[in-house]
Design an enzyme around this catalytic site. Sequence first.
Site, PDB file in Angstrom:
ATOM      1  N   ARG A 186       0.498  -1.149  -0.318  1.00  0.00           N
ATOM      2  CA  ARG A 186       0.229   0.275  -0.214  1.00  0.00           C
ATOM      3  C   ARG A 186       0.876   1.537  -0.087  1.00  0.00           C
ATOM      4  NH1 ARG A 186      -2.190  -3.268   3.833  1.00  0.00           N
ATOM      5  NH2 ARG A 186      -4.058  -4.814   3.845  1.00  0.00           N
ATOM      6  N   LYS A 210      -1.118  -2.317   7.416  1.00  0.00           N
ATOM      7  CA  LYS A 210      -2.601  -1.038   8.369  1.00  0.00           C
ATOM      8  C   LYS A 210      -2.417  -2.270   9.868  1.00  0.00           C
ATOM      9  CE  LYS A 210      -6.059  -0.859   5.005  1.00  0.00           C
ATOM     10  NZ  LYS A 210      -7.532  -1.062   4.631  1.00  0.00           N
ATOM     11  N   HIS A 277      -1.604   2.672  -6.030  1.00  0.00           N
ATOM     12  CA  HIS A 277      -2.842   1.198  -6.103  1.00  0.00           C
ATOM     13  C   HIS A 277      -2.230   0.765  -7.096  1.00  0.00           C
ATOM     14  CE1 HIS A 277      -4.483  -0.232  -2.286  1.00  0.00           C
ATOM     15  NE2 HIS A 277      -6.013  -0.829  -3.355  1.00  0.00           N
ATOM     16  N   ARG A 280      -0.570  -2.480  -7.170  1.00  0.00           N
ATOM     17  CA  ARG A 280      -0.441  -3.243  -6.217  1.00  0.00           C
ATOM     18  C   ARG A 280      -1.679  -4.187  -6.829  1.00  0.00           C
ATOM     19  NH1 ARG A 280      -1.623  -4.466  -0.368  1.00  0.00           N
ATOM     20  NH2 ARG A 280      -3.635  -5.046  -0.169  1.00  0.00           N
ATOM     21  N   HIS A 303      -4.154  -8.744   4.021  1.00  0.00           N
ATOM     22  CA  HIS A 303      -5.212  -8.612   3.571  1.00  0.00           C
ATOM     23  C   HIS A 303      -5.929  -9.882   4.952  1.00  0.00           C
ATOM     24  CE1 HIS A 303      -5.944  -7.887  -0.550  1.00  0.00           C
ATOM     25  NE2 HIS A 303      -5.645  -6.869  -0.132  1.00  0.00           N
ATOM     26  N   TYR A 312      -9.075 -10.066  -7.380  1.00  0.00           N
ATOM     27  CA  TYR A 312      -8.009 -10.420  -8.301  1.00  0.00           C
ATOM     28  C   TYR A 312      -7.473 -12.578  -8.632  1.00  0.00           C
ATOM     29  CZ  TYR A 312      -6.440  -6.555  -5.481  1.00  0.00           C
ATOM     30  OH  TYR A 312      -5.542  -5.866  -5.211  1.00  0.00           O
TER      31      TYR A 312
END
Length: 330
Positions: A186, A210, A277, A280, A303, A312
């Site tokens: 990210r 995150k 992004h 990514r 994730h 994806y």
Amino acid sequence: MINDMARIMNDLQVVTSTLSPEVDMQKLEVRLEEIMSNYEIHRKSEKDIENDIQDKIELYLSARKVEGLAKETIRGYTGELNRFAKFINKPVVQITTSDIRKYLASNENNMASTVDRKLSAIKTFFSWLVTEELLLRDPSTKIKPPKKPKRLPKGLSVEELEVVRESCISRRERAMMEVMYSTGCRLSEVQRMKIDDINMQEMNMRVIGKGDKERIVYISFKCLHHVKGYLNIRKDDCEQLFVTERRPIRAMTNRAIERSVDQIEQRTKLSKKLTPHTFRHTFGTLAMENGADLADVQQLMGHEDPSTTLVYAHVSENRKKQAHKKYHMQ
């Protein structure tokens, strides 16, 4: 008012402590009337109730900071909740489900994803208030998130990726582009990267994602080559991987990285929008196209929810055709 309530509670405790197990409710009622006759009680008007929404928001944000929530997330919550408070402008205890719905519908131009982000911040806020027993009920419970259109991520094709590579004119641009594509990180993760996070021998890198969660990502030979080339021309002692070109040398901000990618895009003249992004998305899409396992891609991209990685998992017509030939029983 607080002293009056304390006196009322004290008087009531005196009464209830003298009651026998078989309570005479009629006598209790008479006694309560005697006690309450000493007090004059009236319901507060809306104007009399203190507008505490801003104080509650600050209390909530302070608690989340203590919990170690990422600075970017705190910044996002702060903006969303302050806009909400300005629109509502009433005490927390008086906020209704209808108030929240009106706020979410106040801008017709907001996309479903924007409304979803706003609702998520509001739900988290009220849920915390109830958990902390600062509020009895959560007015956001009944509100369901909006249905978001299912769009496939817009990654680059192999050919487009090469065009982007050829459009980089500085070593910093090329190293940055290769890192974003090779790691699938990210923007915030790229901005935080430090030189010491890179393990040249193992060809991997430690990143903070995150929620301040750490994970290991991997870099290709091509990426490592361009990162080394960029670091070799650096004459500063800044610990960050990507730094400004003008003095004082310091870490590039998120916006500075975005501007650098914008400049590359202008040279490519591709029809697709190029953002950090995008790289990514390209990482995730091409990895799945080349047969990577869904669980592996999930871990590499950081994730938490496997369903996030599923975007994806779409396959090209050519891959579907090959799969049909390979697995279909005649």
